[in-house]
Write a protein that holds these residues in place. Structure first.
Motif, PDB file in Angstrom:
ATOM      1  N   ALA A 233      -4.076 -13.884  -0.980  1.00  0.00           N
ATOM      2  CA  ALA A 233      -4.372 -14.558   0.284  1.00  0.00           C
ATOM      3  C   ALA A 233      -4.025 -16.042   0.217  1.00  0.00           C
ATOM      4  O   ALA A 233      -3.505 -16.612   1.184  1.00  0.00           O
TER       5      ALA A 233
ATOM      6  N   TRP B 262      -9.459  -2.861   2.002  1.00  0.00           N
ATOM      7  CA  TRP B 262     -10.854  -2.573   2.344  1.00  0.00           C
ATOM      8  C   TRP B 262     -10.943  -1.366   3.273  1.00  0.00           C
ATOM      9  O   TRP B 262     -11.791  -0.485   3.099  1.00  0.00           O
ATOM     10  N   LEU B 263     -10.041  -1.295   4.263  1.00  0.00           N
ATOM     11  CA  LEU B 263     -10.060  -0.180   5.203  1.00  0.00           C
ATOM     12  C   LEU B 263      -9.736   1.145   4.515  1.00  0.00           C
ATOM     13  O   LEU B 263     -10.381   2.170   4.778  1.00  0.00           O
TER      14      LEU B 263
ATOM     15  N   ALA C  66      -4.565  -8.394   3.779  1.00  0.00           N
ATOM     16  CA  ALA C  66      -5.903  -8.787   3.343  1.00  0.00           C
ATOM     17  C   ALA C  66      -6.979  -7.791   3.749  1.00  0.00           C
ATOM     18  O   ALA C  66      -8.049  -7.757   3.139  1.00  0.00           O
ATOM     19  N   SER C  67      -6.719  -6.976   4.764  1.00  0.00           N
ATOM     20  CA  SER C  67      -7.769  -6.098   5.290  1.00  0.00           C
ATOM     21  C   SER C  67      -7.558  -4.620   4.990  1.00  0.00           C
ATOM     22  O   SER C  67      -8.531  -3.856   4.943  1.00  0.00           O
ATOM     23  N   TYR C  68      -6.314  -4.200   4.769  1.00  0.00           N
ATOM     24  CA  TYR C  68      -6.066  -2.764   4.670  1.00  0.00           C
ATOM     25  C   TYR C  68      -6.586  -2.156   3.373  1.00  0.00           C
ATOM     26  O   TYR C  68      -6.893  -0.964   3.325  1.00  0.00           O
TER      27      TYR C  68
ATOM     28  N   LEU D  11      -2.977 -10.786   7.888  1.00  0.00           N
ATOM     29  CA  LEU D  11      -4.036 -10.001   8.516  1.00  0.00           C
ATOM     30  C   LEU D  11      -4.086  -8.586   7.958  1.00  0.00           C
ATOM     31  O   LEU D  11      -5.163  -8.046   7.673  1.00  0.00           O
ATOM     32  N   VAL D  12      -2.920  -7.988   7.779  1.00  0.00           N
ATOM     33  CA  VAL D  12      -2.873  -6.597   7.335  1.00  0.00           C
ATOM     34  C   VAL D  12      -3.108  -6.484   5.832  1.00  0.00           C
ATOM     35  O   VAL D  12      -3.940  -5.690   5.377  1.00  0.00           O
TER      36      VAL D  12
ATOM     37  N   TYR E 169       0.777  -1.239   0.000  1.00  0.00           N
ATOM     38  CA  TYR E 169       0.000   0.000   0.000  1.00  0.00           C
ATOM     39  C   TYR E 169       0.810   1.291   0.000  1.00  0.00           C
ATOM     40  O   TYR E 169       0.227   2.367  -0.121  1.00  0.00           O
TER      41      TYR E 169
ATOM     42  N   ARG F 116     -12.517   2.735   2.649  1.00  0.00           N
ATOM     43  CA  ARG F 116     -13.546   3.354   3.479  1.00  0.00           C
ATOM     44  C   ARG F 116     -13.037   4.536   4.292  1.00  0.00           C
ATOM     45  O   ARG F 116     -13.781   5.493   4.530  1.00  0.00           O
TER      46      ARG F 116
END
Length: 385
Positions: free
Chosen positions: A241, A149-150, A145-147, A142-143, A26, A153
């Protein structure tokens, strides 16, 4: 190693690679969102890999001389945290690159030191390394795969604030190692062989460098290769993933594989699997099923190969006093020089031949690495596994 010690070491890997799971996928998105072009993104990545070349050897020399190596670990992580916080103020101009350069130096310096500390703590049970390192993969998964999406938003400006807690966790985990004992003092009456000249060392370093060189197209252009062949964002994220999940599972099983087959045979199998993996990505990128199969190869390409390298490092450098310098040398060669050259090779191949050419070049690097690795067999046999 007691369960409490295991948790102490695993926590550092969790925090460090959690931060890396935010940075690697990112940082380019954040730089681009601030209005910078491709050259700025490339320069940021070049500074990152440059830090891997310059920092580990210098840091290792200072750590080797220190009576309190744990204090160096804490200091390096604390400085990395403080410097990264500078991105909250400096996101344009020269200071953007200054902050990146300083952060890269300190953040890349501490991991080779900690790898050496981990292997020293494991002692003769260095085959259990994978079970500890696996927690780094958990943090990365964890990071990463989720960041995405975060950030969709919360906005791209949240990237720095979302990354800082992981760097803080790394610094806190380093604090738990502040009192770790130093390496044994060097006996002045014993001539110490230069690490670079130790039999098998140069070939191991060349093998690791070539493997990292082959990973260049993957780290730089894998997502673009998938998008160019019609895969949407969800499919791309799912494929990433799959790779990390397979990596985690392999790190858990790696100790058994290393014990059963030995590091040399395991690494040879990893190099063969990697060449096949990049060939699939080069010619079958339009098929999700083939790409999913190729991503399962990450278990061998990354996790098993890394575990094998750590085992060979423990075999080649059994003395604790040598481990930090040896890890810095490996990190600088593979992640540093290999990373810079791999990114350059991938960019050249992509520009002139597209994704197929880039990943064929990666497969070729893996095959060359296999040839170099096979030449180390006589040295591997001379060192007890």
């Amino acid at each position: 190693m007691s369960p409490a010690e295991f948790r102490r070491y695993a926590l550092f890997y969790l925090g460090y690679y959690g931060a890396l799971g935010a940075y690697t996928p990112y940082i380019g998105r954040w730089v681009s969102a601030n209005g910078h072009g491709g050259y700025a993104v490339g320069a940021m990545l070049a500074l990152w890999y440059g830090g891997r070349i310059l920092a580990p050897p210098t840091w290792a020399r200072q750590v080797a001389r220190s009576p309190a190596p744990g204090h160096w670990l804490v200091a390096g992580c604390a400085v990395a945290l403080a410097v990264f916080a500078g991105f909250t103020r400096f996101d344009h101009g020269l200071m953007l690159f200054v902050v990146m350069g300083v952060f890269a130096l300190f953040f890349n310096a501490v991991m080779p030191q900690f790898e050496a500390m981990t292997l020293n703590a494991l002692g003769t049970r260095n085959h259990d390394y994978g079970k500890i390192r696996m927690w780094g993969s958990v943090g990365f998964l964890l990071v990463a795969a989720s960041y995405g999406w975060l950030l969709d938003r919360l906005g791209n400006d949240a990237f720095i604030w979302l990354t800082l807690p992981w760097l803080a966790l790394t610094a806190a985990a380093a604090w738990l190692h502040r009192a770790d004992p130093p390496s044994p003092a060097i006996d002045p009456g014993v001539a110490r062989e230069h690490l670079w000249r130790r039999p098998g060392t140069r070939r191991l370093l060349c093998t690791a460098l070539l493997m990292q060189l082959g990973f260049g197209p993957f780290y730089v252009f894998y997502t673009l290769q998938l998008q160019a062949h019609g895969h949407d964002g969800f499919a791309v994220g799912l494929l990433w993933a799959i790779g990390v999940i397979c990596e985690i599972l392999m790190f858990w099983q790696a100790p058994r594989l290393v014990q059963r087959f030995g590091a040399h045979k395991l690494m040879a199998a990893c190099l063969i699997a990697t060449a096949l993996r990049w060939t699939l990505v080069a010619f079958f990128a339009d098929s999700f099923a083939w790409m999913a199969l190729a991503q399962t190869g990450h278990a061998l390409s990354f996790a098993a190969f890394h575990a094998g390298c750590m085992r060979r490092m423990a075999e080649l450098f059994p003395a604790r006093r040598d481990m930090a310098s040896a890890q810095g040398m490996l990190y600088g060669f593979s992640g540093g020089i290999g990373g810079v050259l791999g990114a350059g090779m991938a960019a050249f191949a992509w520009q002139h031949g597209g994704g197929a050419a880039a990943f064929v070049a990666g497969a070729g690097c893996a095959l060359i690495a296999l040839c170099v690795h096979v030449a180390t067999q006589r040295f591997a046999r001379s060192v007890p596994a």
